[in-house]
Enzyme design. Structure first.
Site, PDB file in Angstrom:
ATOM      1  CE1 TYR A 245      -3.431  -3.015   0.731  1.00 15.14           C
ATOM      2  CE2 TYR A 245      -4.233  -1.292  -0.309  1.00 15.14           C
ATOM      3  CZ  TYR A 245      -4.215  -2.404   0.024  1.00 15.14           C
ATOM      4  OH  TYR A 245      -5.163  -3.668  -0.406  1.00 15.14           O
TER       5      TYR A 245
ATOM      6  CB  VAL B  67      -8.618   2.781  -2.950  1.00 16.70           C
ATOM      7  CG1 VAL B  67     -10.011   1.506  -2.601  1.00 16.70           C
ATOM      8  CG2 VAL B  67      -7.425   1.984  -3.559  1.00 16.70           C
TER       9      VAL B  67
ATOM     10  CG  HIS C 118     -14.028  -1.529  -3.763  1.00 16.83           C
ATOM     11  ND1 HIS C 118     -13.822  -1.720  -4.953  1.00 16.83           N
ATOM     12  CD2 HIS C 118     -15.297  -2.220  -3.544  1.00 16.83           C
ATOM     13  CE1 HIS C 118     -14.505  -2.571  -5.380  1.00 16.83           C
ATOM     14  NE2 HIS C 118     -15.581  -3.090  -4.573  1.00 16.83           N
TER      15      HIS C 118
ATOM     16  CB  CYS D 141      -7.770   1.322  15.050  1.00 15.33           C
ATOM     17  SG  CYS D 141      -6.979   0.372  16.348  1.00 15.33           S
TER      18      CYS D 141
ATOM     19  CB  CYS E 299      -4.365   2.953  16.951  1.00 16.26           C
ATOM     20  SG  CYS E 299      -5.807   3.910  17.344  1.00 16.26           S
TER      21      CYS E 299
ATOM     22  CB  CYS F  60      -6.312   1.688  21.229  1.00 14.52           C
ATOM     23  SG  CYS F  60      -6.086   0.916  19.684  1.00 14.52           S
TER      24      CYS F  60
ATOM     25  CB  THR G  87     -15.240  -1.485 -14.051  1.00 16.33           C
ATOM     26  OG1 THR G  87     -15.082  -2.833 -13.165  1.00 16.33           O
ATOM     27  CG2 THR G  87     -16.671  -1.381 -14.585  1.00 16.33           C
ATOM     28  CB  SER G  88     -12.287  -6.265 -15.515  1.00 14.27           C
ATOM     29  OG  SER G  88     -12.310  -6.328 -14.241  1.00 14.27           O
TER      30      SER G  88
ATOM     31  CB  ALA H  43     -11.994   6.400 -19.884  1.00 16.09           C
TER      32      ALA H  43
HETATM   33  C1  BV8 Z   1     -17.314  -9.702  -0.602  1.00 20.21           C
HETATM   34  C2  BV8 Z   1      -9.775  -2.301  -2.612  1.00 20.21           C
HETATM   35  C3  BV8 Z   1     -18.306 -10.974   0.942  1.00 20.21           C
HETATM   36  C4  BV8 Z   1      -8.636  -2.730  -2.134  1.00 20.21           C
HETATM   37  C5  BV8 Z   1     -10.790  -3.996  -3.958  1.00 20.21           C
HETATM   38  C6  BV8 Z   1     -16.098 -15.917  -7.168  1.00 20.21           C
HETATM   39  C7  BV8 Z   1     -17.218 -15.354  -8.078  1.00 20.21           C
HETATM   40  C8  BV8 Z   1     -17.634 -14.042  -7.704  1.00 20.21           C
HETATM   41  C9  BV8 Z   1     -17.270 -13.506  -6.717  1.00 20.21           C
HETATM   42  C10 BV8 Z   1     -16.332 -13.840  -5.747  1.00 20.21           C
HETATM   43  C11 BV8 Z   1     -15.812 -15.222  -6.043  1.00 20.21           C
HETATM   44  N1  BV8 Z   1     -14.773 -15.312  -5.091  1.00 20.21           N
HETATM   45  C12 BV8 Z   1     -14.739 -14.175  -4.485  1.00 20.21           C
HETATM   46  C13 BV8 Z   1     -15.704 -13.334  -4.720  1.00 20.21           C
HETATM   47  C14 BV8 Z   1     -15.933 -12.058  -4.061  1.00 20.21           C
HETATM   48  C15 BV8 Z   1     -15.039 -11.227  -4.477  1.00 20.21           C
HETATM   49  C16 BV8 Z   1     -14.807 -11.004  -5.778  1.00 20.21           C
HETATM   50  O1  BV8 Z   1     -15.572 -10.527  -6.523  1.00 20.21           O
HETATM   51  N2  BV8 Z   1     -13.543 -11.634  -6.392  1.00 20.21           N
HETATM   52  C17 BV8 Z   1     -13.433 -11.453  -7.848  1.00 20.21           C
HETATM   53  C18 BV8 Z   1     -11.766 -11.330  -7.953  1.00 20.21           C
HETATM   54  C19 BV8 Z   1     -14.080 -12.846  -8.556  1.00 20.21           C
HETATM   55  N3  BV8 Z   1     -15.551  -9.828  -3.651  1.00 20.21           N
HETATM   56  C20 BV8 Z   1     -15.282  -9.533  -2.611  1.00 20.21           C
HETATM   57  O2  BV8 Z   1     -14.373 -10.228  -1.610  1.00 20.21           O
HETATM   58  C21 BV8 Z   1     -15.767  -8.365  -1.913  1.00 20.21           C
HETATM   59  N4  BV8 Z   1     -16.539  -8.697  -0.791  1.00 20.21           N
HETATM   60  O3  BV8 Z   1     -17.678 -10.403  -1.598  1.00 20.21           O
HETATM   61  O4  BV8 Z   1     -17.710 -10.043   0.773  1.00 20.21           O
HETATM   62  C22 BV8 Z   1     -18.880 -10.822   2.445  1.00 20.21           C
HETATM   63  C23 BV8 Z   1     -20.115 -10.492   2.549  1.00 20.21           C
HETATM   64  C24 BV8 Z   1     -20.633 -10.308   4.074  1.00 20.21           C
HETATM   65  C25 BV8 Z   1     -20.045 -10.485   4.912  1.00 20.21           C
HETATM   66  C26 BV8 Z   1     -18.675 -10.804   4.737  1.00 20.21           C
HETATM   67  C27 BV8 Z   1     -18.153 -11.079   3.569  1.00 20.21           C
HETATM   68  C28 BV8 Z   1     -14.692  -7.243  -1.652  1.00 20.21           C
HETATM   69  C29 BV8 Z   1     -14.365  -6.824  -3.045  1.00 20.21           C
HETATM   70  C30 BV8 Z   1     -13.583  -5.494  -3.280  1.00 20.21           C
HETATM   71  C31 BV8 Z   1     -12.129  -5.797  -3.111  1.00 20.21           C
HETATM   72  N5  BV8 Z   1     -11.206  -4.611  -3.030  1.00 20.21           N
HETATM   73  N6  BV8 Z   1     -10.158  -3.019  -3.830  1.00 20.21           N
HETATM   74  C32 BV8 Z   1      -7.594  -2.350  -3.175  1.00 20.21           C
HETATM   75  O5  BV8 Z   1      -7.835  -1.433  -4.110  1.00 20.21           O
HETATM   76  O6  BV8 Z   1      -6.258  -2.680  -2.851  1.00 20.21           O
HETATM   77  S1  BV8 Z   1     -11.215  -4.547  -5.528  1.00 20.21           S
HETATM   78  C33 BV8 Z   1     -10.220  -3.875  -6.713  1.00 20.21           C
HETATM   79  O7  BV8 Z   1     -10.704  -4.624  -8.052  1.00 20.21           O
HETATM   80  C34 BV8 Z   1     -10.375  -2.446  -6.995  1.00 20.21           C
HETATM   81  O8  BV8 Z   1     -11.062  -1.754  -6.102  1.00 20.21           O
HETATM   82  C35 BV8 Z   1     -10.849  -2.218  -8.447  1.00 20.21           C
HETATM   83  O9  BV8 Z   1     -11.603  -1.145  -8.521  1.00 20.21           O
HETATM   84  C36 BV8 Z   1     -11.720  -3.569  -8.595  1.00 20.21           C
HETATM   85  C37 BV8 Z   1     -12.268  -3.795  -9.711  1.00 20.21           C
HETATM   86  O10 BV8 Z   1     -11.024  -4.151 -10.696  1.00 20.21           O
HETATM   87  P1  BV8 Z   1     -11.644  -3.032 -11.792  1.00 20.21           P
HETATM   88  O11 BV8 Z   1     -11.750  -1.573 -11.236  1.00 20.21           O
HETATM   89  O12 BV8 Z   1     -12.597  -3.607 -12.597  1.00 20.21           O
HETATM   90  O13 BV8 Z   1     -10.083  -3.019 -12.533  1.00 20.21           O
HETATM   91  P2  BV8 Z   1      -9.420  -4.129 -13.472  1.00 20.21           P
HETATM   92  O14 BV8 Z   1      -8.281  -3.807 -13.740  1.00 20.21           O
HETATM   93  O15 BV8 Z   1     -10.307  -5.290 -13.148  1.00 20.21           O
HETATM   94  O16 BV8 Z   1     -10.102  -3.635 -14.926  1.00 20.21           O
HETATM   95  C38 BV8 Z   1      -9.857  -2.350 -15.596  1.00 20.21           C
HETATM   96  C39 BV8 Z   1     -10.670  -2.283 -16.932  1.00 20.21           C
HETATM   97  O17 BV8 Z   1     -10.160  -1.003 -17.455  1.00 20.21           O
HETATM   98  C40 BV8 Z   1     -10.073  -3.210 -17.779  1.00 20.21           C
HETATM   99  O18 BV8 Z   1     -11.223  -3.836 -18.230  1.00 20.21           O
HETATM  100  C41 BV8 Z   1      -9.332  -2.641 -19.133  1.00 20.21           C
HETATM  101  O19 BV8 Z   1      -9.649  -3.275 -20.076  1.00 20.21           O
HETATM  102  C42 BV8 Z   1     -10.059  -1.220 -18.873  1.00 20.21           C
HETATM  103  N7  BV8 Z   1      -9.119  -0.113 -18.999  1.00 20.21           N
HETATM  104  C43 BV8 Z   1      -7.931  -0.020 -18.810  1.00 20.21           C
HETATM  105  N8  BV8 Z   1      -7.236   1.059 -19.191  1.00 20.21           N
HETATM  106  C44 BV8 Z   1      -8.336   1.830 -19.675  1.00 20.21           C
HETATM  107  C45 BV8 Z   1      -9.447   1.118 -19.519  1.00 20.21           C
HETATM  108  N9  BV8 Z   1     -10.905   1.492 -19.916  1.00 20.21           N
HETATM  109  C46 BV8 Z   1     -10.670   2.720 -20.416  1.00 20.21           C
HETATM  110  N10 BV8 Z   1      -9.765   3.352 -20.666  1.00 20.21           N
HETATM  111  C47 BV8 Z   1      -8.629   3.066 -20.327  1.00 20.21           C
HETATM  112  N11 BV8 Z   1      -7.494   3.808 -20.613  1.00 20.21           N
HETATM  113 ZN    ZN Z   2      -7.194   2.262  18.151  1.00 17.36          ZN
END
Ligand code: BV8
Ligand code: ZN
Length: 244
Positions: free
Chosen positions: A69, A105, A121, A129, A149, A152, A190-191, A233
């Protein structure tokens, strides 16, 4: 349909729309120089982000996750919003009922001037914390090693949503509400593989909205949406918004 016809159609649909919702992903920050997650220069290449952006990884090796990070904070602190971000600021000024839902983010939408932004996200510029309720914006680059923190003394973590973690309930509820109520959704850079974010566009579609996708490549949702414009974009959005 030719590219310029698609751009004209998109601007017509946006002009006619009452309530506009935008959903952005890493692709809108790509032209600022922020690596996307899955693209060619994707973050996953250098780091297995799905291994690092998880609570398990942080519990196992907090120093490695903080390095990941701090590396991203350092990189993002040096970049600027690009024309895609600024086009969305212009669009917000043209459409009184407007909301911007972002998976990113990096804070670049707000830096460009967007106001009604939902960071579903979290934010890389906020820390929280691991034990008490403390949370704050902290833009120091880099942060001290294993920051603690001030209230704490426990370890701080990035205030982002990791894989396997639930999104903030209220923020997600507002995002679903906006997706249900809008009559036009613009999905940009977004993908469409991360859930529940990816279901917001499907929610809009099933609630009767027109959904326009702007992306470098097709996504699993392309066949379900009303209009897909392939390209950068930072080039396509300004062309559309100037016609609205
Ligand atoms: C949850 C913060 C449950 C951190 C992020 C199997 C199937 C379905 C779902 C799941 C599964 N296994 C697990 C899951 C759930 C999982 C998930 O979806 N996994 C995926 C990988 C399959 N989701 C979670 O875990 C979520 N939580 O489900 O919780 C739960 C419920 C109750 C109680 C407890 C638990 C949490 C998901 C959030 C994860 N955190 N980010 C950090 O950033 O460090 S996600 C991360 O991916 C980023 O936020 C990012 O934004 C996000 C999505 O990616 P994209 O933004 O789409 O980026 P990407 O690179 O993929 O695509 C970019 C696109 O842009 C491409 O298509 C490219 O062609 C295009 N592009 C590139 N350049 C350009 C362009 N387009 C236009 N112009 C350009 N110039
Ligand atoms: Zn604390």
């Amino acid at each position: 349909m030719k590219q310029e016809e698609k751009i004209l159609t998109a601007s017509d649909w946006i002009r006619e729309a009452e309530k506009v919702a935008v959903l952005t992903g890493a692709g809108v920050s790509a032209e600022s120089g922020v690596p996307t997650f899955r693209g060619a220069d994707g973050l996953w290449k250098k780091y297995k982000a799905t291994d690092l952006a998880t609570p398990e990884a942080f519990n196992r090796n907090p120093e490695l996750v903080w390095d990941f990070y701090n590396w991203r904070r350092e990189l993002i602190s040096k970049v600027k919003p690009n024309p895609a971000h600024f086009a969305l600021v212009d669009l917000e000024r043209k459409k009184s009922d407007f909301i911007l839902i972002t998976q990113n983010v990096d804070g670049l939408h707000q830096e460009a001037g967007s106001e009604n932004v939902l960071e579903i996200h979290g934010s890389i510029w906020r820390v929280k914390c691991t034990r008490c309720e403390f949370q704050a914006e902290d833009r120091r680059v880099p942060l001290p090693k294993l920051p603690t923190c001030p209230q704490c003394g426990a370890l701080l973590r990035p205030a982002v949503v990791w894989f396997g973690e639930a999104l903030d309930f209220h923020i997600l509820e507002r995002a679903f509400q906006a997706s249900k109520e809008c009559d036009l959704m613009l999905v940009v850079g977004t993908s469409a593989v991360v859930h529940p974010a990816a279901s917001l566009s499907l929610e809009a579609k099933s609630s009767g909205a027109r959904v326009i996708e702007i992306n470098l490549e097709e996504t699993p949702q392309t066949s379900l949406l009303d209009l897909t414009i392939l390209g950068k974009a930072g080039e396509i959005l300004p062309e559309i918004v100037k016609l609205v």
